[in-house]
Design a protein around this motif. Structure first.
Motif, short mmCIF file in Angstrom:
data_model
loop_
_atom_site.label_atom_id
_atom_site.label_comp_id
_atom_site.label_asym_id
_atom_site.label_seq_id
_atom_site.Cartn_x
_atom_site.Cartn_y
_atom_site.Cartn_z
N LEU A 89 0.79 -1.19 0.12
CA LEU A 89 0.21 0.05 0.09
C LEU A 89 0.70 1.23 -0.07
N GLY A 90 2.39 1.20 0.59
CA GLY A 90 2.93 2.27 0.49
C GLY A 90 3.28 2.80 -0.79
N ALA A 91 3.72 1.72 -1.58
CA ALA A 91 4.09 2.06 -2.94
C ALA A 91 2.97 2.46 -3.57
N ILE A 92 1.87 1.95 -3.54
CA ILE A 92 0.62 2.47 -4.15
C ILE A 92 0.22 3.86 -3.82
N ALA A 93 0.41 4.24 -2.47
CA ALA A 93 0.28 5.50 -2.17
C ALA A 93 0.97 6.52 -2.84
N ALA A 94 2.24 6.09 -2.99
CA ALA A 94 3.17 7.06 -3.69
C ALA A 94 2.98 7.08 -5.13
N GLY A 95 2.34 6.16 -5.85
CA GLY A 95 2.15 6.25 -7.39
C GLY A 95 3.14 5.11 -7.91
N LEU A 96 3.85 4.37 -7.02
CA LEU A 96 4.53 3.25 -7.49
C LEU A 96 3.86 1.94 -7.72
N VAL A 97 4.32 1.03 -8.47
CA VAL A 97 3.46 -0.14 -8.79
C VAL A 97 4.15 -1.51 -8.07
N PRO A 98 3.62 -1.81 -7.03
CA PRO A 98 4.27 -2.94 -6.22
C PRO A 98 3.88 -4.33 -7.05
N VAL A 99 4.77 -5.10 -7.00
CA VAL A 99 4.80 -6.57 -7.57
C VAL A 99 4.90 -7.78 -6.62
N PRO A 100 3.80 -7.99 -5.96
CA PRO A 100 4.18 -9.03 -4.82
C PRO A 100 4.61 -10.56 -5.54
N THR A 101 5.28 -11.23 -4.78
CA THR A 101 5.80 -12.68 -5.28
C THR A 101 5.83 -13.62 -4.19
#
Length: 504
Positions: A89-101
């Motif tokens: 959520l921190g990445a998304i909050a900042a406009g980044l695109v997380p990739v969980p694996t």
């Protein structure tokens, strides 16, 4: 009547929009309420909504301070630890695109995945395999320290822009990188009543790994969107320990794969007075398992059918339980169809391919950098799921398996799920699954693989099957195995099943 449902078009997502801001908006009004507990037999790590919000927005600030820019991809190499949802959520909050694996991936496996997504940063926990990649690595302990930083501003933008990327399970072939938009979170509102029966007062325990979309959505994002509490088993918790955790931490809803429910039933369950119902997804829920759970707990299991590309869209629910032998109904607000091989809706009661209206807000943006594979999943106004189903007159859907899992011994098309359901009560077996195996060039038969204390005389099993199945549906081979091939979330890997055949 044809196998198609209509629904009012989902209202467009408000713009500008941010998925993380939407998920945590209710929690901002409940700062002292428990948002998350990482639970173990020895105790729990507790996170209030105030702590969660501070950690998420502080992580957003810290990630941007590293030089990342909106749109950059961040590879998550984390287990079931609090840093996982904070990083996501921190990445998304900042406009980044997380990739969980998955934390269980090996070095070569995650190296191949990383090459496909070209991450700008890798966030890593202790002991988790890392890819060979030029991307810098941020240890999870450093991410945790970012919670003390000032909160980042929510990165607002078009609801259609990428929010996160997830990999398909790969149980039916090469894993695909699926890109989801920020607006995907809005479709999950259709699941709160249409499947989960979830409200603000609930305490939902999910038994899967964080990287799984089932856990990520049902176990974290949905309860937080509603201001409920997420209970997550810590690393190393086994299915046998789940009943104790359900009781000790007053869980009202349990979510898991069918294999986990089946393992839990191997021992007597304690009284669970707070449990209202269970949620099942990941593979088909057999009628015998649902009945056994009801008998043991006095609560029902509600199944959902979904996929990485669109989460869940067909389900039973506390308000409308699925009729026996079916998965359930299209969730209110979903437009789906059952199509023939040329893309036309089939009459009700006829098997065909399940399809979803391409306007569904939960549908993926596409496969990363693969427009050809993306286009192949669409036919006109429909997204083709690859699942075979039939629709009853009342709209209930019966799941018949993946199109590429269908068996064809002797020229007869057979669903493995129907065979497995008919084998409920198989003598001496604790778990079982069937697959088509080639016993000599050009000759393929159905084999049943089963677990249990010891091998059973094949003639006993054959007689049992003959009493319940037409001859062309009966397994011809029976093999006792130590365990069935399942992933970390308990989902059966049919691709590996046939490889277990040992013709000795």
């Amino acid at each position: 009547m044809f196998s198609v449902t209509s629904a009012e078009p989902h209202p467009p997502a408000p713009g500008p929009f941010n998925l993380a801001a939407h998920v945590l908006a209710r929690g901002a009004a409940l700062p002292d309420k428990m948002a998350m507990q990482i639970v173990r037999p020895t105790g729990a790590e507790r996170w209030s909504y105030a702590r969660l919000l501070a950690a998420v927005r502080g992580a957003g600030t810290g990630l941007l301070a590293l030089g990342l820019a909106p749109g950059d991809r961040v590879l998550l190499r984390l287990g079931n630890v609090p840093e996982f949802p904070v990083a996501f959520l921190g990445a998304i909050a900042a406009g980044l695109v997380p990739v969980p694996t998955s934390a269980q991936l090996t070095g070569p496996e995650i190296t191949a995945m990383a090459a496909r997504i070209a991450p700008a940063l890798i966030i890593a926990g202790d002991g988790v395999a890392l890819p060979e990649s030029p991307a810098p690595v941020l240890p999870a302990v450093d991410l945790a320290r970012m919670g003390d930083l000032p909160p980042c501003e929510w990165h607002m933008g078009a609801p259609e822009r990428p929010a996160y990327v997830i990999f398909t399970s790969g149980t039916s072939g090469q894993p695909q990188a699926v890109v989801h938009a920020h607006r995907a979170i809005l479709s999950r509102a259709l699941m709160h009543d249409g499947w989960e029966g979830l409200g603000e007062s609930d305490r939902i325990l999910h038994a899967g790994a964080f990287n799984w979309t089932y856990t990520l959505g049902t176990g974290l994002l949905d309860p937080w969107t509603l201001g409920a509490t997420a209970l997550i088993p810590g690393a190393g918790v086994t299915p046998a320990q789940l009943p104790l955790l359900l009781k000790r931490f007053d869980a009202t809803i349990l979510a898991a794969a069918p294999g986990v429910f089946r393992q839990m039933l191997r021992a007597p369950l304690p009284a669970l007075p707070k449990l209202r119902h269970g949620l099942s997804a990941g593979e088909s829920l057999t009628p015998d398992l649902r009945a056994a759970w009801r008998a043991a707990t006095g609560t029902d299991l509600h199944e959902a059918l979904g996929m990485s590309e669109c989460s869940t869209f067909v389900s039973g629910s506390p308000a409308r339980p699925a009729p026996e032998g079916t998965t359930g109904y299209p969730q209110p607000g979903r437009c789906i169809a059952v199509l023939d091989d040329i893309g036309a809706p089939v009459p009700r009661g006829t098997a065909g391919q399940l399809a979803i209206d391409r306007r569904d807000p939960g549908l993926m943006l596409g496969y990363l950098d693969d427009p050809t594979a993306t286009a192949a999943r669409f036919h006109g106004d429909w997204f083709l799921t690859g699942d075979t189903v039939d629709m009853a007159e009342d709209g209930a859907l019966r799941y018949l398996g993946r199109r590429d899992d269908q068996m064809n011994p002797g020229g007869f098309r057979v669903s493995p799920l129907e065979v497995e359901a008919a084998l409920a009560g198989l003598p001496g077996a604790e778990d079982w699954a069937v697959a088509e195996v080639e016993i000599k060039p050009g000759t393929r038969v159905i084999a049943c693989f089963y677990t249990g204390p010891e091998p059973v005389d094949p003639d006993v099993h054959s007689a049992f099957a003959a009493s319940r199945l037409a001859r062309y549906r009966q397994p011809r081979l029976w093999q006792h195995v130590p365990s069935l091939p399942r992933n970390a979330n308990g989902k059966l890997n049919r691709r590996l099943l046939a490889s277990l055949w040992n013709p000795k």
